[in-house]
Design an enzyme around this catalytic site. Sequence first.
Site, mmCIF file in Angstrom:
data_model
loop_
_atom_site.group_PDB
_atom_site.id
_atom_site.type_symbol
_atom_site.label_atom_id
_atom_site.label_comp_id
_atom_site.label_asym_id
_atom_site.label_seq_id
_atom_site.Cartn_x
_atom_site.Cartn_y
_atom_site.Cartn_z
ATOM 1 N N ARG A 220 0.831 -1.219 0.000
ATOM 2 C CA ARG A 220 0.000 0.000 0.000
ATOM 3 C C ARG A 220 0.862 1.265 0.000
ATOM 4 O O ARG A 220 0.440 2.310 -0.494
ATOM 5 C CB ARG A 220 -0.945 -0.012 1.220
ATOM 6 C CG ARG A 220 -2.059 1.061 1.157
ATOM 7 C CD ARG A 220 -3.099 0.833 2.250
ATOM 8 N NE ARG A 220 -4.246 1.727 2.162
ATOM 9 C CZ ARG A 220 -4.514 2.700 3.021
ATOM 10 N NH1 ARG A 220 -3.727 2.923 4.052
ATOM 11 N NH2 ARG A 220 -5.586 3.471 2.867
ATOM 12 N N ILE B 185 -7.315 7.503 -0.980
ATOM 13 C CA ILE B 185 -7.143 6.054 -1.136
ATOM 14 C C ILE B 185 -8.033 5.444 -0.044
ATOM 15 O O ILE B 185 -8.021 5.899 1.100
ATOM 16 C CB ILE B 185 -5.658 5.626 -0.987
ATOM 17 C CG1 ILE B 185 -5.499 4.101 -1.026
ATOM 18 C CG2 ILE B 185 -5.014 6.174 0.258
ATOM 19 C CD1 ILE B 185 -4.024 3.638 -1.051
ATOM 20 N N SER B 186 -8.813 4.426 -0.403
ATOM 21 C CA SER B 186 -9.800 3.903 0.545
ATOM 22 C C SER B 186 -9.143 3.156 1.702
ATOM 23 O O SER B 186 -8.001 2.683 1.609
ATOM 24 C CB SER B 186 -10.773 2.972 -0.188
ATOM 25 O OG SER B 186 -11.341 3.638 -1.290
ATOM 26 N N GLN B 187 -9.903 3.041 2.785
ATOM 27 C CA GLN B 187 -9.476 2.315 3.991
ATOM 28 C C GLN B 187 -9.231 0.845 3.640
ATOM 29 O O GLN B 187 -10.066 0.239 2.949
ATOM 30 C CB GLN B 187 -10.625 2.453 4.995
ATOM 31 C CG GLN B 187 -10.502 1.694 6.265
ATOM 32 C CD GLN B 187 -11.819 1.737 7.045
ATOM 33 O OE1 GLN B 187 -12.749 2.444 6.676
ATOM 34 N NE2 GLN B 187 -11.892 0.967 8.098
ATOM 35 N N PRO B 188 -8.135 0.232 4.088
ATOM 36 C CA PRO B 188 -7.852 -1.163 3.736
ATOM 37 C C PRO B 188 -9.012 -2.125 4.022
ATOM 38 O O PRO B 188 -9.309 -2.989 3.198
ATOM 39 C CB PRO B 188 -6.626 -1.506 4.593
ATOM 40 C CG PRO B 188 -5.948 -0.201 4.810
ATOM 41 C CD PRO B 188 -7.038 0.833 4.870
#
Length: 223
Positions: free
Chosen positions: A44, A70-73
């Site tokens: 990431r 960037i989206s949350q994992p």
Amino acid sequence: MDEDLQPSHVDRLAIAKQRMIRYDLQGRDIRDPMVLKAMARVPRELFVPAEYYACAYDDRPLPIGLDQTISQPYIVALMTQVLQVDSNCTVLEIGTGSGYQTAILACLAQEVFTIERLEALAKRARSSLGQLDLDNIRLIVADGSLGWPGPIQFDRIMVTAGVQQIPGPLLEQLRTDGLLVAPVGTSSLQTLTLVRKRPYGITSQAICPVRFVKLIGRHGFQD
Ligand code: SAM
């Protein structure tokens, strides 16, 4: 502590990634071994701005510029898991952003077609994706609410920006028995929704509340 015994920058990221997999993903409801494998494989840190390297594995969205994130994992893993992507699937992703979700999908799918509206983000995503050993991604700059240009259908569609309703062109490009996941709601709060296209119509299932940036386009929000 002796400086040689301090964990290096690389070690710290590896430890943070293991922690993310164990606590933020497996510790919640991410069980699909292929999804967990993809989340372990993709770095990431490659997809976040340099000032955020140290928190690349925090379970939260991070800014990537131009008011986008960037989206949350956990949400990346959850959306991937509910979409049930396998190596026979062609996948359309709307909203490439950093390219991180694209890379996760590309680890699982036969081919990933991804559309980003903002040229600058697409350029950076291309460069990040180019550093990985993945050769099954096609990325274009366009209004993804219109779908992929040309007569084509997909087994799976993932929308990674909020919509008031699923854009009609995306439903048309979804194969019968295909799955589509999208955050559906208002500009500030949505419900992650899984849609299945049946021969007789559409069924949908609410997954959980989410907060995504808006999908801006002809069949999305206005700019
Ligand atoms: N999944 C991405 C990641 O892992 O980095 C994050 C996506 S971000 C939450 C949403 C993205 O959708 C933004 O990059 C935004 O520019 C893009 N977007 C918004 N409207 C769009 C449209 N009509 N077509 C394509 N991309 C769009």
